[in-house]
Scaffold this motif. Structure first.
Motif, PDB file in Angstrom:
ATOM      1  N   ALA A  59      23.395  42.788  31.052  1.00 10.09           N
ATOM      2  CA  ALA A  59      23.834  43.171  32.504  1.00 10.09           C
ATOM      3  C   ALA A  59      25.342  43.231  32.343  1.00 10.09           C
ATOM      4  CB  ALA A  59      23.877  41.889  33.317  1.00 10.09           C
ATOM      5  N   LYS A  60      25.792  44.151  32.912  1.00  7.37           N
ATOM      6  CA  LYS A  60      27.235  44.506  33.037  1.00  7.37           C
ATOM      7  C   LYS A  60      27.996  43.164  33.581  1.00  7.37           C
ATOM      8  CE  LYS A  60      30.295  47.676  35.597  1.00  7.37           C
ATOM      9  NZ  LYS A  60      30.549  48.805  36.682  1.00  7.37           N
ATOM     10  N   VAL A  61      29.069  43.057  33.267  1.00  5.97           N
ATOM     11  CA  VAL A  61      29.999  42.022  33.569  1.00  5.97           C
ATOM     12  C   VAL A  61      31.436  42.459  34.451  1.00  5.97           C
ATOM     13  CG1 VAL A  61      31.594  40.041  32.845  1.00  5.97           C
ATOM     14  CG2 VAL A  61      28.973  40.465  31.918  1.00  5.97           C
ATOM     15  N   VAL A  62      31.512  41.831  35.493  1.00 11.42           N
ATOM     16  CA  VAL A  62      32.910  42.212  36.301  1.00 11.42           C
ATOM     17  C   VAL A  62      33.669  41.150  36.663  1.00 11.42           C
ATOM     18  CG1 VAL A  62      33.714  43.259  38.547  1.00 11.42           C
ATOM     19  CG2 VAL A  62      31.852  44.372  37.496  1.00 11.42           C
ATOM     20  N   GLU A  63      34.810  41.005  35.784  1.00 10.83           N
ATOM     21  CA  GLU A  63      35.602  39.827  36.161  1.00 10.83           C
ATOM     22  C   GLU A  63      36.698  39.908  36.969  1.00 10.83           C
ATOM     23  OE1 GLU A  63      36.564  37.222  32.640  1.00 10.83           O
ATOM     24  OE2 GLU A  63      35.563  38.898  31.474  1.00 10.83           O
ATOM     25  N   VAL A  64      36.843  38.925  37.849  1.00 11.42           N
ATOM     26  CA  VAL A  64      37.980  38.879  38.467  1.00 11.42           C
ATOM     27  C   VAL A  64      39.380  38.885  37.919  1.00 11.42           C
ATOM     28  CG1 VAL A  64      39.201  37.269  39.967  1.00 11.42           C
ATOM     29  CG2 VAL A  64      36.829  37.719  40.593  1.00 11.42           C
ATOM     30  N   THR A  65      40.213  39.864  38.394  1.00 15.43           N
ATOM     31  CA  THR A  65      41.417  40.066  37.841  1.00 15.43           C
ATOM     32  C   THR A  65      42.389  39.095  38.523  1.00 15.43           C
ATOM     33  OG1 THR A  65      41.931  41.795  39.519  1.00 15.43           O
ATOM     34  CG2 THR A  65      41.199  42.316  37.500  1.00 15.43           C
ATOM     35  N   ASP A  66      43.667  38.873  37.519  1.00 15.23           N
ATOM     36  CA  ASP A  66      44.779  38.059  38.106  1.00 15.23           C
ATOM     37  C   ASP A  66      44.409  36.610  38.919  1.00 15.23           C
ATOM     38  OD1 ASP A  66      46.254  40.168  37.259  1.00 15.23           O
ATOM     39  OD2 ASP A  66      45.982  41.028  39.188  1.00 15.23           O
ATOM     40  N   ASN A  67      45.002  36.288  40.057  1.00 16.23           N
ATOM     41  CA  ASN A  67      44.690  35.040  40.540  1.00 16.23           C
ATOM     42  C   ASN A  67      43.666  35.345  41.799  1.00 16.23           C
ATOM     43  OD1 ASN A  67      46.319  32.828  39.689  1.00 16.23           O
ATOM     44  ND2 ASN A  67      48.205  34.163  39.942  1.00 16.23           N
ATOM     45  N   GLY A  68      42.678  36.057  41.494  1.00 14.07           N
ATOM     46  CA  GLY A  68      41.893  36.556  42.685  1.00 14.07           C
ATOM     47  C   GLY A  68      40.756  35.772  42.913  1.00 14.07           C
ATOM     48  N   PHE A  69      39.721  36.381  43.666  1.00 12.14           N
ATOM     49  CA  PHE A  69      38.598  35.752  44.163  1.00 12.14           C
ATOM     50  C   PHE A  69      37.649  36.752  44.673  1.00 12.14           C
ATOM     51  CE2 PHE A  69      41.810  34.679  47.171  1.00 12.14           C
ATOM     52  CZ  PHE A  69      40.901  34.894  48.548  1.00 12.14           C
ATOM     53  N   PHE A  70      36.256  36.364  44.491  1.00  4.21           N
ATOM     54  CA  PHE A  70      35.443  37.229  45.448  1.00  4.21           C
ATOM     55  C   PHE A  70      35.273  36.593  46.969  1.00  4.21           C
ATOM     56  CE2 PHE A  70      33.863  38.021  40.817  1.00  4.21           C
ATOM     57  CZ  PHE A  70      34.213  39.631  40.858  1.00  4.21           C
ATOM     58  N   PHE A  71      35.302  37.523  47.850  1.00  4.93           N
ATOM     59  CA  PHE A  71      34.909  37.078  49.051  1.00  4.93           C
ATOM     60  C   PHE A  71      34.120  38.150  49.657  1.00  4.93           C
ATOM     61  CE2 PHE A  71      36.220  36.363  53.540  1.00  4.93           C
ATOM     62  CZ  PHE A  71      36.490  34.892  53.503  1.00  4.93           C
ATOM     63  N   PRO A  72      33.220  37.436  50.875  1.00  3.22           N
ATOM     64  CA  PRO A  72      32.275  38.442  51.541  1.00  3.22           C
ATOM     65  C   PRO A  72      33.012  39.737  52.172  1.00  3.22           C
ATOM     66  CG  PRO A  72      31.680  36.070  51.912  1.00  3.22           C
ATOM     67  CD  PRO A  72      33.211  36.096  51.084  1.00  3.22           C
ATOM     68  N   GLY A  73      32.351  40.666  52.300  1.00  5.16           N
ATOM     69  CA  GLY A  73      32.790  41.922  52.859  1.00  5.16           C
ATOM     70  C   GLY A  73      32.910  41.356  54.284  1.00  5.16           C
ATOM     71  N   PHE A  74      33.908  42.076  55.151  1.00  2.00           N
ATOM     72  CA  PHE A  74      34.031  41.660  56.270  1.00  2.00           C
ATOM     73  C   PHE A  74      33.296  42.320  57.314  1.00  2.00           C
ATOM     74  CE2 PHE A  74      38.876  40.973  55.032  1.00  2.00           C
ATOM     75  CZ  PHE A  74      38.731  39.619  55.142  1.00  2.00           C
ATOM     76  N   ILE A  75      32.622  41.962  58.668  1.00  2.00           N
ATOM     77  CA  ILE A  75      32.184  42.492  59.419  1.00  2.00           C
ATOM     78  C   ILE A  75      33.038  42.758  60.589  1.00  2.00           C
ATOM     79  CG2 ILE A  75      29.918  42.502  60.866  1.00  2.00           C
ATOM     80  CD1 ILE A  75      29.544  41.529  57.918  1.00  2.00           C
ATOM     81  N   ASP A  76      33.049  44.180  61.119  1.00  2.00           N
ATOM     82  CA  ASP A  76      33.883  44.559  62.263  1.00  2.00           C
ATOM     83  C   ASP A  76      32.980  44.682  63.358  1.00  2.00           C
ATOM     84  OD1 ASP A  76      35.559  45.567  64.191  1.00  2.00           O
ATOM     85  OD2 ASP A  76      36.787  47.141  62.894  1.00  2.00           O
TER      86      ASP A  76
END
Ligand code: GUN
Ligand code: FE
Length: 461
Positions: A59-76
């Motif tokens: 599987a492809k791996v995508v890593e968070v950069t810097d001091n980041g984090f994953f967060f759910p997409g927003f709902i407008d």
């Protein structure tokens, strides 16, 4: 059928809502997303072991950069794509004169398809860049332009509810109104059919029946739209009790109804698939009715302040068990960012608290819930999006925060993100700093159903 995406493991910290009051902050996580864009596993312990999981070795791996984090997409849960060019333009107007001065002339001009293309292309691109993965849109009365908005959302990969605006009352200007109830219904049907034709599964783009608001529609039109909703099973959206002169106008226009909410209820429109924007001045009785019918509310704090409509009593709505999400209400609201709305919801709740006491205050956790899981419930997608759970779809954003180097000088590549993190902050504090100091520069990548739909130069994917 959704085009398949590359099987991917998203590695790094992730943050999402567990409940209204509680965020889960996992500082070392790994989330596996399958070819359909569905979350297959959420690993919180053995992160190193995930690449050895059966079937995930390549599987492809995508890593968070810097001091980041994953967060759910927003709902407008409430945005007028057609009004995007007017974002920030409202002067000292209030709702009813704002509509006539700024809004109807702009919306009317989108009969011109090249113009509509420009406006909608940019509006969708902007909302995506701010991390909005799902939006409930108002377009205009025009069928071709409304259908175009649906096409653009599908092409760009944003989840969208597409609303063709209905307004047949003679209170609407002669140059911008439906000529008859039949016209409003026929045009609505055409847009519903278009959405269902281009996305038969309704996975990304779905139609939403859109009476503008009670003063724009005759009783007959509202009833016909109620019937259309029954027949089609589509969602519906409208405005309710946004400002006091509007409430007075509805009382005058619908003398036979008990209240503003009753106007929609009698038309068959007050139900679990109705999204009501604003709800600033509802009476206790109306709130009870909204709760009983399980209709949803879109809180639009920036717009309510800009047009001096009032402070929506969000805590009271929540205490009554009403489902609430956030709406930018561009261009009553000046910003296409739900992060900004979450901030504004905090501020407005403080203003309510100054009169009603501290119970009214919304916390960081609560407004981020409204921006994600709350919004997902408003649009009926709570099983699919708004959090990171196995079986849900990967609608997500990668947030990056600026890590301040020793000595505090700029990085060689300059200041990139808006939020400085010194490295000693607790994780809860990093999230709060993002809420209050972040913007679209902090959102470096955005996915819908596992498809990358936006990224900045900062994203290394
Ligand atoms: N009420 C009726 N139409 C509108 C609109 O376009 N924006 C807002 N904020 N309120 C409305
Ligand atoms: Fe609105």
């Amino acid at each position: 059928m959704a085009p398949s995406v590359e099987k991917t493991i998203y590695v790094g910290p992730f943050v999402h809502s567990k409940s209204l009051a509680e965020l889960e902050i996992c500082t070392k996580g790994a989330i596996g997303v399958d070819k359909k864009g569905v979350i297959a596993f959420v690993e919180r312990d053995d992160v190193e072991g995930v690449s050895k999981k059966d079937g995930w070795e390549n599987a492809k791996v995508v890593e968070v950069t810097d001091n980041g984090f994953f967060f759910p997409g927003f709902i407008d849960t409430h945005i007028h794509a057609s009004q995007y060019p007017n974002a920030g333009i409202f002067g000292k107007s209030t709702l009813l004169d704002w509509l006539n001065t700024y809004t109807f002339p702009l919306e009317s001009s989108l009969s011109d398809l090249p113009r509509a293309t420009t406006v909608y292309t940019r509006a969708v691109a902007r909302t995506l860049s701010h991390g909005t993965t799902t939006a409930a849109y108002y377009a205009t009365v025009h069928v071709p332009a409304t259908n175009l908005l649906a096409d653009i959302c599908l092409a760009k990969g944003q989840r969208a509810l597409i609303g063709r605006v209905c307004m047949n009352s003679t209170l609407s200007p002669p140059y911008y109104r439906d000529a008859s109830v039949l016209d409003a219904i026929t045009a609505s049907r055409e847009c519903i059919a278009h959405c269902r034709r281009i996305d038969p599964s309704g996975e990304l783009v779905t139609p939403i029946i859109t009476p503008r608001f009670a003063p724009s529609c005759t009783e007959e039109c509202l009833h016909a739209l109620g019937k259309l909703q029954q027949e089609t099973g589509a969602y519906a959206q409208t405005h309710i009790s946004e400002n006091k002169p509007e409430v007075a106008l509805v009382k005058e226009l619908f003398p036979g109804n008990k209240s503003y909410a009753d106007v929609y209820d009698q038309a068959g429109l007050l139900n679990a698939k109705m999204i009501l924007a604003h709800a600033v001045h509802l009476t206790a009785e109306e709130k009870e009715l909204v709760a009983a019918r399980q209709a949803k509310i879109s809180h639009c704090p920036a717009s309510n302040t800009a047009l001096t409509s009032g402070c929506a009593p969000v805590r009271d709505l929540l205490d009554r068990g009403i489902t609430v999400g956030l709406g930018t209400d561009v261009s009553g609201g000046f910003s296409p960012s739900i992060l900004e709305m979450a901030r504004q919801a905090v501020w407005v709740s403080r203003h309510v608290a100054m009169h009603d006491g501290d119970h009214a205050k919304l916390s960081v956790e609560e407004v981020l819930y409204l921006a994600t899981r709350g919004g997902a419930k408003v649009v009926g997608l709570e099983e699919k999006v708004g959090a990171f759970e196995v079986g849900m779809e990967w609608d997500a954003q990668m947030v990056a925060l600026e890590s301040v180097p020793e000595g505090g000088e700029r990085h060689e590549d300059g200041f990139v993100e808006g939020v400085d993190v010194f490295g000693w902050e607790a994780w809860e504090d990093r999230v709060a700093k993002w809420l209050f100091g972040g913007d679209d520069r902090s959102t470096v990548a955005v996915w819908v159903r596992g498809r990358l739909v936006h990224s900045t130069g900062r994203y290394r994917g």
